[in-house]
Enzyme design. Structure first.
Site, PDB file in Angstrom:
ATOM      1  N   GLY A 146       0.825  -1.203   0.000  1.00  0.00           N
ATOM      2  CA  GLY A 146       0.000   0.000   0.000  1.00  0.00           C
ATOM      3  C   GLY A 146       0.855   1.246   0.000  1.00  0.00           C
TER       4      GLY A 146
ATOM      5  N   GLY B  84      -0.713   7.969   1.046  1.00  0.00           N
ATOM      6  CA  GLY B  84      -1.068   7.936   2.464  1.00  0.00           C
ATOM      7  C   GLY B  84       0.040   7.445   3.365  1.00  0.00           C
TER       8      GLY B  84
ATOM      9  N   GLY C 124       1.356   4.472   3.757  1.00  0.00           N
ATOM     10  CA  GLY C 124       2.364   3.631   3.118  1.00  0.00           C
ATOM     11  C   GLY C 124       3.457   4.449   2.450  1.00  0.00           C
TER      12      GLY C 124
ATOM     13  N   ASP D 122      -2.766  -6.731  -7.275  1.00  0.00           N
ATOM     14  CA  ASP D 122      -4.019  -6.715  -6.516  1.00  0.00           C
ATOM     15  C   ASP D 122      -3.915  -7.778  -5.428  1.00  0.00           C
ATOM     16  OD1 ASP D 122      -6.557  -6.809  -5.504  1.00  0.00           O
ATOM     17  OD2 ASP D 122      -7.564  -7.212  -7.404  1.00  0.00           O
TER      18      ASP D 122
ATOM     19  N   SER E  14      -5.760  -0.248  13.202  1.00  0.00           N
ATOM     20  CA  SER E  14      -6.509   1.000  13.191  1.00  0.00           C
ATOM     21  C   SER E  14      -7.055   1.250  14.594  1.00  0.00           C
ATOM     22  CB  SER E  14      -7.665   0.928  12.195  1.00  0.00           C
ATOM     23  OG  SER E  14      -8.561   2.007  12.366  1.00  0.00           O
TER      24      SER E  14
ATOM     25  N   TYR F 163     -14.821  -3.616   8.334  1.00  0.00           N
ATOM     26  CA  TYR F 163     -13.490  -3.024   8.454  1.00  0.00           C
ATOM     27  C   TYR F 163     -12.932  -3.075   9.880  1.00  0.00           C
ATOM     28  CZ  TYR F 163      -9.813   0.513   8.528  1.00  0.00           C
ATOM     29  OH  TYR F 163      -8.632   1.176   8.728  1.00  0.00           O
TER      30      TYR F 163
ATOM     31  N   LYS G  28      -9.573  -5.198  11.338  1.00  0.00           N
ATOM     32  CA  LYS G  28      -8.442  -4.570  12.013  1.00  0.00           C
ATOM     33  C   LYS G  28      -8.250  -5.128  13.428  1.00  0.00           C
ATOM     34  CE  LYS G  28      -6.967  -1.994   8.714  1.00  0.00           C
ATOM     35  NZ  LYS G  28      -5.629  -2.280   8.117  1.00  0.00           N
TER      36      LYS G  28
END
Length: 222
Positions: free
Chosen positions: A12, A16, A18, A63, A141, A154, A158
């Protein structure tokens, strides 16, 4: 293609957090391999970082929601590189009613956030164990600490990353591999994310970081 140098792998990495990780490593003169989806200008970023910081960089567009792709990536990494840092940063999220979610939406989040992180770590661990000292950083997160309505899958994914990191660290306690997990708040990584955050009003902006500063994120080591 042969190299005897040691590298850090960042998934990633095109934008951002990454991208911030990659640039931070580059400033420390650490060679890096950038991994991200196709069509995100990863080649240009790789070349720019190599020229700016005078390090070796490689890039791999993939991907990660497809297990076979993850295995091809790790085979390539193990064949050509000594890996001593792995940063599992790639992740997917979204907002909406669980009832209205498509099967592809649910599967993609689980595949990227859980399966890809687990497979990357599992396949690269023998490589990491060969190094004098090695590090794994998994990106969870703040959402891992509390369920969130309309983002049901999500936060659950996490929470897995947080628990997985703690368990793995315990297994590797007497080895040369050190495991940590980071729990950042919301970040303005792309226009879609910004739009979703702003729609959530005050609660959405409560933990928002408009600028990505690695020193301000919550890092938990064991």
């Amino acid at each position: 293609m042969e190299t005897k140098d040691s590298f850090a792998v960042v998934t990633g990495a095109s934008q951002g957090l990454g991208k911030a990780f990659a640039e931070s490593l580059a400033k420390k003169k650490i060679n890096i391999i950038l991994v991200s989806l196709p069509g995100q200008n990863l080649k240009e970023l790789s070349l720019r970082i190599a020229e700016l910081y005078h390090i070796k960089t490689y890039y791999y567009e993939v991907d990660l929601s497809v297990n076979e792709n993850v295995l091809k990536l790790t085979d390539w990494l193990n064949k050509f590189f000594d890996i001593y840092i792995l940063i599992n940063n790639a992740g997917l999220g979204g907002t909406g009613k669980f009832l209205d979610a498509t099967s592809d939406y649910i599967n993609n989040i689980l595949q990227v956030n859980i399966a890809a992180t687990s497979l990357m770590t599992h396949q690269l661990l023998p490589n990491l164990l060969k190094q004098p000292q090695a590090y794994i950083l998994n990106v969870s997160s703040m959402a891992a600490f509390s369920p969130i309505g309309f983002k049901t899958v999500y936060p659950a994914s996490k929470t897995f990353i947080h628990s997985f990191s703690r368990g793995l660290n315990e297994e590797l306690r007497d080895t040369n591999v050190f495991v940590s997990v980071v729990n950042p708040g919301a970040m303005k990584t792309n226009p879609d994310v910004v739009s979703r955050i702003e729609k959530r009003g005050f609660l959405g902006r409560l933990t928002l970081s408009s600028r990505i500063k690695l020193r301000n994120i919550v890092l938990i080591s064991f």
